[in-house]
Structure formats: C-alpha cells, structure tokens
Design a protein around this motif. Sequence first.
Motif, mmCIF file in Angstrom:
data_model
loop_
_atom_site.group_PDB
_atom_site.id
_atom_site.type_symbol
_atom_site.label_atom_id
_atom_site.label_comp_id
_atom_site.label_asym_id
_atom_site.label_seq_id
_atom_site.Cartn_x
_atom_site.Cartn_y
_atom_site.Cartn_z
ATOM 1 N N PRO A 1 -4.801 14.470 6.001
ATOM 2 C CA PRO A 1 -4.870 13.017 5.887
ATOM 3 C C PRO A 1 -3.823 12.422 4.947
ATOM 4 O O PRO A 1 -3.479 13.015 3.919
ATOM 5 N N VAL A 2 -3.328 11.259 5.329
ATOM 6 C CA VAL A 2 -2.434 10.489 4.460
ATOM 7 C C VAL A 2 -3.261 9.876 3.342
ATOM 8 O O VAL A 2 -4.354 9.345 3.574
ATOM 9 N N LYS A 3 -2.745 9.948 2.134
ATOM 10 C CA LYS A 3 -3.471 9.461 0.958
ATOM 11 C C LYS A 3 -2.833 8.179 0.425
ATOM 12 O O LYS A 3 -1.607 8.017 0.459
ATOM 13 N N ILE A 4 -3.666 7.281 -0.072
ATOM 14 C CA ILE A 4 -3.179 6.074 -0.748
ATOM 15 C C ILE A 4 -2.958 6.414 -2.222
ATOM 16 O O ILE A 4 -3.888 6.818 -2.925
ATOM 17 N N ASN A 5 -1.721 6.273 -2.672
ATOM 18 C CA ASN A 5 -1.419 6.520 -4.087
ATOM 19 C C ASN A 5 -1.896 5.365 -4.950
ATOM 20 O O ASN A 5 -2.593 5.555 -5.952
ATOM 21 N N ILE B 1 0.863 -1.179 0.000
ATOM 22 C CA ILE B 1 0.000 0.000 0.000
ATOM 23 C C ILE B 1 0.901 1.231 0.000
ATOM 24 O O ILE B 1 1.510 1.581 1.023
ATOM 25 N N ASP B 2 1.006 1.855 -1.151
ATOM 26 C CA ASP B 2 1.883 3.019 -1.311
ATOM 27 C C ASP B 2 1.113 4.274 -0.912
ATOM 28 O O ASP B 2 0.096 4.609 -1.528
ATOM 29 N N THR B 3 1.572 4.959 0.131
ATOM 30 C CA THR B 3 0.879 6.147 0.631
ATOM 31 C C THR B 3 1.795 7.365 0.583
ATOM 32 O O THR B 3 3.008 7.251 0.351
ATOM 33 N N THR B 4 1.219 8.526 0.836
ATOM 34 C CA THR B 4 2.010 9.757 0.857
ATOM 35 C C THR B 4 2.912 9.830 2.089
ATOM 36 O O THR B 4 3.766 10.721 2.177
ATOM 37 N N PHE C 1 -6.725 7.965 4.663
ATOM 38 C CA PHE C 1 -6.974 7.372 5.973
ATOM 39 C C PHE C 1 -7.770 8.420 6.753
ATOM 40 O O PHE C 1 -7.210 9.392 7.273
ATOM 41 N N HIS C 2 -9.077 8.197 6.802
ATOM 42 C CA HIS C 2 -9.991 9.214 7.304
ATOM 43 C C HIS C 2 -10.231 9.138 8.807
ATOM 44 O O HIS C 2 -10.855 10.024 9.391
ATOM 45 N N ARG C 3 -9.737 8.082 9.445
ATOM 46 C CA ARG C 3 -9.958 7.924 10.889
ATOM 47 C C ARG C 3 -8.699 7.336 11.513
ATOM 48 O O ARG C 3 -8.276 6.229 11.167
ATOM 49 N N VAL C 4 -8.095 8.072 12.431
ATOM 50 C CA VAL C 4 -6.857 7.617 13.068
ATOM 51 C C VAL C 4 -6.974 7.796 14.577
ATOM 52 O O VAL C 4 -7.409 8.841 15.062
ATOM 53 N N GLY D 1 -9.062 3.359 6.520
ATOM 54 C CA GLY D 1 -9.150 3.988 5.204
ATOM 55 C C GLY D 1 -9.998 3.148 4.266
ATOM 56 O O GLY D 1 -10.732 2.251 4.679
ATOM 57 N N GLY D 2 -9.873 3.462 2.960
ATOM 58 C CA GLY D 2 -10.581 2.678 1.963
ATOM 59 C C GLY D 2 -11.964 3.176 1.611
ATOM 60 O O GLY D 2 -12.736 2.460 0.953
ATOM 61 N N ASP D 3 -12.312 4.398 2.020
ATOM 62 C CA ASP D 3 -13.626 4.969 1.721
ATOM 63 C C ASP D 3 -13.504 5.930 0.542
ATOM 64 O O ASP D 3 -12.819 6.951 0.643
ATOM 65 N N PRO D 4 -14.179 5.655 -0.584
ATOM 66 C CA PRO D 4 -14.092 6.568 -1.732
ATOM 67 C C PRO D 4 -14.691 7.947 -1.456
ATOM 68 O O PRO D 4 -14.426 8.887 -2.204
ATOM 69 N N MET D 5 -15.500 8.084 -0.393
ATOM 70 C CA MET D 5 -16.045 9.391 -0.039
ATOM 71 C C MET D 5 -15.135 10.138 0.933
ATOM 72 O O MET D 5 -15.205 11.356 1.044
ATOM 73 N N GLY D 6 -14.321 9.407 1.665
ATOM 74 C CA GLY D 6 -13.366 10.029 2.559
ATOM 75 C C GLY D 6 -13.927 10.482 3.892
ATOM 76 O O GLY D 6 -13.248 11.194 4.637
#
Length: 237
Positions: free
Chosen positions: A201-205, A45-48, A98-101, A109-114
């Motif tokens: 938020p950290v983003k999944i590339n 999982i490549d993230t920012t 990653f919308h909840r930490v 993460g994994g929500d297309p709505m964020g």
Amino acid sequence: MRTRLVLAFTLLSVALAAQTATHPTTSTVKKPATTMTPSHPTAIIDTTAGKLTCTLFPDKAPIGVANFIGLAKGTKDWTAPATRRKMHGVPLYNGTIFHRVIPDFMIQGGDPMGNGEGGPGRENEFKNETSPDLTFDRPGRLAYANAGPDTNGSQFFITEVAYPSLDGHYTIFGQCDAASVELVRKIARMPRNENDLPNNPVKINKITILRAGGTTTHAAPTHKPTPKPVPKGTKQQ
C-alpha cells in the motif's frame, strides 16, 4: 428690451452650469462592481508514491473541509479506534495507507486502522454536505467515504473517472489536479487482494494545507462497518 433678454439668458445659463457642476449627469459610465470570490485552500497530500494536490471547497462543504484540515494538522482531537485513546495534537493522516484501490473507479484512504473499519471516533462523525451543482461529473473528485448517510469521519477517496451514480450520496469537498489524477490511476492499478487492499500500500507521509494566497500551514509534526464508496451495481461490504 433686447438688453434685458440677453441678460436674462446669461443668468439662466450660469444657473444651469452651476446646477450641472453640483449634480453630475447619470450618463457617466460606471465601473462594474467587483465580485469578491472566496479563495480556496489547497491540500498537498505527500505520499510514498508522489504528491496529490487538491483544491478544497469550504464554500460547498464547510464542515467537511474544517474536519479534514483539523485532522490533517492535528488541531482536531480524535479517538484512536484500536486503543480508544484520545489523541490531542496528533495529525490523524500521517502514516495511514490507501487501503482500497479499484481501477477505473477510485483510491480510498484515511483510516487509522488501515483496513477500512477505522475513523476518528463516533463523536466526530458529521452530516453529508451535498450540492446539486457539485457532482461526480469528472475525475479527481475528493470526497468522504461513509457507512451510510451522515457517518462521515476521516476516510476519503479520490476518483479516477467520472462516476455519476455516487451523486447525492457522498460529500465532495475538493478537486485534485490533472497530475494527481494520473497518480491516482497509477495507485489504483497496483497489485491487490480480493478485498482491494494493495499488496504494497501507498502511505501518506503528511498533509500540508496551503491557505489562500499561497501561505503554508504546516501539518503538525471498528466502530462502524467499512465506510466505502459503492460502485454501481454492487452492495457495500
């Protein structure tokens, strides 16, 4: 008489020798049977913020792993929650956050709505896959978030610590390595608001799937209450 006895003894010895050659004795040490263990694919999982490396468990959660790989590669169709548009050949996870930490718990993460309310569409929801010998007994568990039993979709979380109270309620479909757990720890401590949404938020590339043996399978180029794992002693929002 002595000549006949010698001759008879000789013939008997020859017969026994021939029989032994035809049927070897069972005292020969046998090699242990080789046990073939299924090889597991790996998700990168490549993230920012860096890379999360997680081994997937298709033997424990075959539906969950197939779903994750299909959404990651874009080989599984899904419905965009904001527009209800059918997505074909489009990787779901690319660009999601990653919308909840939560420190000492997990990152989700994994929500297309964020915002924790999205997913791949009701038609893609699937049942829980839990196993008594695969529990939240260690950090780095990769599991699906849900809004109740059998509502798994695209949202997932990675634990920072062992969390036994989650056992039996969430589908574990992978295990992330030690370096990934350290990255989870870092992400979980980012400044966030009252809803645990990070300020930045950290983003999944993208997500790359490595098949058994190191073969790379490249990633192609709400309808529900917020699905989330629930910390012990709190209610799901």
